[in-house]
Write a protein that holds these residues in place. Structure first.
Motif, PDB file in Angstrom:
ATOM      1  N   ASP A  25       0.856  -1.179   0.000  1.00 37.33           N
ATOM      2  CA  ASP A  25       0.000   0.000   0.000  1.00 37.33           C
ATOM      3  C   ASP A  25       0.890   1.226   0.000  1.00 37.33           C
ATOM      4  N   LEU A  26       0.643   2.120  -0.933  1.00 39.53           N
ATOM      5  CA  LEU A  26       1.426   3.343  -1.008  1.00 39.53           C
ATOM      6  C   LEU A  26       0.986   4.306   0.085  1.00 39.53           C
ATOM      7  N   ILE A  27       1.891   5.163   0.479  1.00 38.21           N
ATOM      8  CA  ILE A  27       1.542   6.223   1.412  1.00 38.21           C
ATOM      9  C   ILE A  27       0.561   7.133   0.675  1.00 38.21           C
ATOM     10  N   VAL A  34       9.518  13.840   6.948  1.00 40.24           N
ATOM     11  CA  VAL A  34      10.331  12.703   6.542  1.00 40.24           C
ATOM     12  C   VAL A  34      11.801  12.975   6.803  1.00 40.24           C
ATOM     13  N   VAL A  35      12.580  11.911   6.733  1.00 44.35           N
ATOM     14  CA  VAL A  35      14.025  12.017   6.806  1.00 44.35           C
ATOM     15  C   VAL A  35      14.558  11.451   5.486  1.00 44.35           C
ATOM     16  N   LEU A  36      15.577  12.112   4.942  1.00 44.42           N
ATOM     17  CA  LEU A  36      16.241  11.579   3.752  1.00 44.42           C
ATOM     18  C   LEU A  36      17.022  10.360   4.211  1.00 44.42           C
ATOM     19  N   ASP A  37      16.480   9.199   3.943  1.00 44.56           N
ATOM     20  CA  ASP A  37      17.037   7.942   4.434  1.00 44.56           C
ATOM     21  C   ASP A  37      18.256   7.500   3.622  1.00 44.56           C
ATOM     22  N   LYS A  38      18.153   7.579   2.302  1.00 41.60           N
ATOM     23  CA  LYS A  38      19.248   7.116   1.445  1.00 41.60           C
ATOM     24  C   LYS A  38      19.088   7.700   0.054  1.00 41.60           C
ATOM     25  N   SER A  54      15.218   7.706  -0.994  1.00 41.33           N
ATOM     26  CA  SER A  54      14.355   6.969  -0.080  1.00 41.33           C
ATOM     27  C   SER A  54      14.030   7.926   1.063  1.00 41.33           C
ATOM     28  N   MET A  55      12.749   8.223   1.216  1.00 42.09           N
ATOM     29  CA  MET A  55      12.273   9.108   2.279  1.00 42.09           C
ATOM     30  C   MET A  55      11.518   8.275   3.297  1.00 42.09           C
ATOM     31  N   GLY A  60       3.510  10.589  12.838  1.00 43.45           N
ATOM     32  CA  GLY A  60       2.134  10.324  12.454  1.00 43.45           C
ATOM     33  C   GLY A  60       1.835   8.862  12.165  1.00 43.45           C
ATOM     34  N   LYS A  61       0.671   8.646  11.592  1.00 47.70           N
ATOM     35  CA  LYS A  61       0.135   7.314  11.327  1.00 47.70           C
ATOM     36  C   LYS A  61       1.058   6.472  10.441  1.00 47.70           C
ATOM     37  N   TYR A  62       1.781   7.099   9.541  1.00 49.22           N
ATOM     38  CA  TYR A  62       2.623   6.361   8.596  1.00 49.22           C
ATOM     39  C   TYR A  62       4.100   6.358   8.991  1.00 49.22           C
TER      40      TYR A  62
END
Length: 190
Positions: A25-27, A34-38, A54-55, A60-62
């Motif tokens: 399921d997409l956000i 968000v955080v810049l993950d990679k 990758s964020m 929150g809920k997600y």
């Protein structure tokens, strides 16, 4: 949620004979911290490559869910036609917007004419900024050619400031530093 509820949710509008088990399921459309993950440069079996961000949602809920943005700097389509200028411009602006929100100054040198070289330069440039926060807004617009896969559009803003924890400082007693410390029996662990 019980297993029966989970089963009902997982199989709703899903056909085990036709659909992939790896559907995710997409956000949903909305605004997220968000955080810049990679940031990386994948090359797919088809030969198509891109700059991938990758964020990871941090509130929150997600929270903990990830969104992958794949941004192409191709100036030719897969059929060899010239890519429309607005597509290339939008993709460069998206990269530049993410950079600005995490504190990276983008320069023309990061965009050499060789697409692969550009991806590699950008990956290196973004590495020190992984872990920085920003706000990501997702909007969804219809895809006339493939209505089941609407377009996902992104915009970015400044993220919440995440404070690094600091060590609590204890006051130092003004005593002779050569003196033996006094330990009370109540302080001993045994």
């Amino acid at each position: 949620m019980g297993l029966q509820e989970a089963f009902a949710a997982a199989t709703k509008d899903w056909d085990a004979k036709k659909d992939s088990a790896n559907q995710a399921d997409l956000i949903p459309a909305g605004t997220y911290q968000v955080v810049l993950d990679k940031t990386d440069h994948p090359v797919y079996k088809s030969g198509w490559d891109c700059l991938r961000f990758s964020m990871q949602v941090i509130k929150g809920k997600y929270a903990s869910r990830k969104e992958q943005l794949r941004i192409s700097l191709a100036t030719k389509t897969t059929k060899g036609k010239t890519m429309p200028d607005f597509v290339v411009s939008r993709n460069i602006r998206t990269i530049s917007k993410i950079a600005a929100m995490v504190g990276l100054q983008v320069t023309p040198e990061m965009f050499p004419d060789n697409e692969t070289d550009a991806y590699e330069k950008l990956v290196k440039a973004f590495e020190p900024y992984e872990g920085k926060t920003l706000e990501m807004t997702i909007t969804v617009t219809p895809n006339k050619k493939d209505p089941d896969n609407p377009y996902r559009n992104y915009d970015f803003g400044p993220g919440i400031k995440v404070e690094e924890p600091t060590a609590k400082e204890e006051p130092v007693a003004d005593s002779d530093s050569d003196a033996e410390p006094t330990i009370d029996d109540d302080d001993l662990p045994f």
